[in-house]
Design an enzyme around this catalytic site. Structure first.
Site, PDB file in Angstrom:
ATOM      1  CB  THR A   1      -4.897  -3.873  -5.430  1.00 20.59           C
ATOM      2  OG1 THR A   1      -3.835  -3.098  -4.906  1.00 20.59           O
ATOM      3  CG2 THR A   1      -6.187  -3.075  -5.316  1.00 20.59           C
TER       4      THR A   1
ATOM      5  CG  ASP B   1      -4.527  -2.773  -0.779  1.00 27.33           C
ATOM      6  OD1 ASP B   1      -3.759  -2.233   0.049  1.00 27.33           O
ATOM      7  OD2 ASP B   1      -4.318  -2.749  -2.016  1.00 27.33           O
ATOM      8  CG  HIS B   2      -1.657  -5.188  -0.324  1.00 26.60           C
ATOM      9  ND1 HIS B   2      -0.569  -4.360  -0.354  1.00 26.60           N
ATOM     10  CD2 HIS B   2      -2.374  -4.924  -1.437  1.00 26.60           C
ATOM     11  CE1 HIS B   2      -0.614  -3.632  -1.458  1.00 26.60           C
ATOM     12  NE2 HIS B   2      -1.702  -3.938  -2.136  1.00 26.60           N
TER      13      HIS B   2
HETATM   14  C1  GP9 Z   1      -3.125  -0.043  -9.392  1.00 25.82           C
HETATM   15  C2  GP9 Z   1      -3.273  -0.199  -7.929  1.00 25.82           C
HETATM   16  C3  GP9 Z   1      -2.088  -0.927  -7.323  1.00 25.82           C
HETATM   17  O1  GP9 Z   1      -4.231   0.407 -10.112  1.00 25.82           O
HETATM   18  O2  GP9 Z   1      -4.507  -0.657  -7.520  1.00 25.82           O
HETATM   19  O3  GP9 Z   1      -2.215  -2.290  -7.212  1.00 25.82           O
HETATM   20  P1  GP9 Z   1      -1.201  -3.146  -6.289  1.00 25.82           P
HETATM   21  O4  GP9 Z   1       0.182  -2.990  -6.834  1.00 25.82           O
HETATM   22  O5  GP9 Z   1      -1.282  -2.588  -4.898  1.00 25.82           O
HETATM   23  O6  GP9 Z   1      -1.698  -4.527  -6.353  1.00 25.82           O
HETATM   24 MN    MN Z   2      -2.694  -2.459  -3.341  1.00 24.97          MN
END
Ligand code: GP9
Ligand code: MN
Length: 428
Positions: free
Chosen positions: A82, A257-258
């Site tokens: 993220t 995001d991914h």
């Molecule tokens: C945590 C959330 C998750 O606050 O944004 O992050 P990720 O595990 O998807 O990188």
């Molecule tokens: Mn994420």
């Protein structure tokens, strides 16, 4: 050193894509909402389980006359997940080869991020997230990026059953976010980061609104269920925006995001896609995530250009009519008519509309292995793309690890002063 910065500036100046004047400034003065779809992949768009759409609200938004959607848009994150996505979207810089740039450099580095740019143009800037503020070092990084407000977990009422996984359930999070959103002076730039559609894809019984898939892979089969929950939360939020009239005054940007399903689940991925097996090329294509821009009056449709998260900031800046010729950005405007469509992954692999390189294998755009079948001219084109990928990644790493932006600001930009911001909640 500042000499390194100069070299990078010279390179960027030479390679900058021209602005598409048909879009330039179309969103000038509008509110901006960045809606973060956690772990949401492009394949979910119009995907069906037992003849039922998994994400009807997002599908409707995707097909809206005023939505410009990109169907060859890839996530480019590395280990920072993220945080890498956020770094690319709002700075047009890549994440690091390992770890997270927000965690390691977010507190100390100089940035010229989109929220800071807009804040200096009179926008209120706010980020919303239902997890603790310290996750990915957001509570420090967001100051460096020019966020005036960061509403994290302690701004929200938390009752038993409100949280799952990494934080507040999306519907509850979004509902409670509205009371802060409403208080922002307009125009505002607001980023809402959802979290429920996150590995291991668990959701309480009463929010299970669609059957799981049946690949037999336990960590995969719940994915459509949390995606459906996210879709419902998204639908509720869009209704809210329409009811308050914000919908008509806002450019809404939606992105995944991914990946939600990692390459460790090849068999399940093949089943989900209705294939016998998947190749490395299929897995690279599986890295597509949604990217959509909605705004009243915007000519919608599906744009097939190849791009990724690194290209978002230049695209938004052009739409917002912000001067974009002397900034440090490694991506290029997705709306430019002539642009480099080589999409770089953090490990140096790339995909493009012609050739793609994954590991040491070169594929054509039909996914066939052509490593040893290239003509001399094709070999040259592949070598150029490879050099471009290495060059951009190494410039990005230089900028971040050397804190090079401290040596350069465009004339119209004032260095961010972190102590201008304080995210502590004061009693009402
Ligand atoms: C945590 C959330 C998750 O606050 O944004 O992050 P990720 O595990 O998807 O990188
Ligand atoms: Mn994420």
């Amino acid at each position: 050193s500042s000499k390194d910065m100069d070299k990078i500036l010279t390179y960027l100046k030479k390679h900058r894509a021209d602005t598409n004047m048909a879009y330039y400034g179309k969103a000038k003065g509008k509110n901006v909402i960045i809606f973060h779809l956690e772990s949401f992949q492009q394949f979910l768009i119009n995907y069906k389980v037992n003849d039922e759409e998994v994400t009807p609200n997002i599908n409707k938004f995707y097909a809206d006359n005023n939505t410009l959607a990109f169907d060859n848009f890839f996530n480019q994150v590395g280990q920072g997940k993220t945080s890498d996505a956020e770094t690319m979207l709002e700075n047009s810089l890549f994440g690091l080869p390992s770890g997270s740039a927000m965690t390691t450099y977010g507190t100390t580095n100089t940035f010229e991020a989109l929220p800071a740019i807009l804040n200096q143009q009179g926008y209120a800037t706010a980020a919303f997230h239902g997890d603790v503020g310290s996750f990915w070092n957001r509570d420090n990084t967001y100051k460096s990026w020019g966020y005036q407000y960061f509403f994290s977990e302690n701004y929200y009422q938390v009752k038993s059953g409100y949280k799952i996984g990494y934080g507040l359930k999306d519907k509850i999070f979004l509902k409670q976010s509205t009371k802060y959103l409403e208080q922002l002076p307009q125009p505002f730039y607001a980023k809402l980061i959802t979290v429920t559609n996150h590995y291991p894809y668990e959701i309480d019984k009463k929010n299970q609104a669609i059957e799981k898939t049946t690949t037999g892979d336990n960590t995969v089969d719940g994915y459509v269920q949390t995606a459906r929950y996210l879709d419902q939360a998204f639908g509720e939020f869009i209704s809210y925006l329409k009811k308050t009239g914000l919908y008509d005054k806002t450019m809404i940007v939606v992105y995944g995001d991914h990946y939600g399903i990692s390459n460790n689940h090849k068999k399940a991925i093949a089943q989900l896609l209705g294939k016998k097996s998947v190749t490395s090329y299929d897995l690279a294509m599986f890295q597509k995530v949604p990217f959509m821009i909605h705004m009243p009056g915007l000519q919608g449709g599906i744009n097939h250009t190849y791009g990724g998260e690194i290209d978002v900031m230049p695209t938004l800046m052009d739409l917002l009519g912000l001067k974009n010729t002397d900034t440090v950005q490694l991506g290029n405007d997705l709306l430019a008519t002539k642009r480099n469509q080589t999409v770089i992954f953090r490990n140096g692999d790339y995909v493009s509309p012609t050739y793609s390189k994954i590991g040491s294998t070169v594929y054509n755009n039909k996914g066939q292995v052509v490593t040893k079948k290239l003509t001399k001219a094709q070999r040259k084109s592949v070598a150029q793309k490879e050099a471009y990928a290495d060059k951009l990644l190494s410039m990005s790493d230089q900028i971040i690890t050397g804190d090079l932006l401290r040596f350069y600001q465009p004339k119209w930009f004032t260095k961010v002063n972190k102590s201008d911001y304080n995210y502590k909640k004061t009693e009402a």
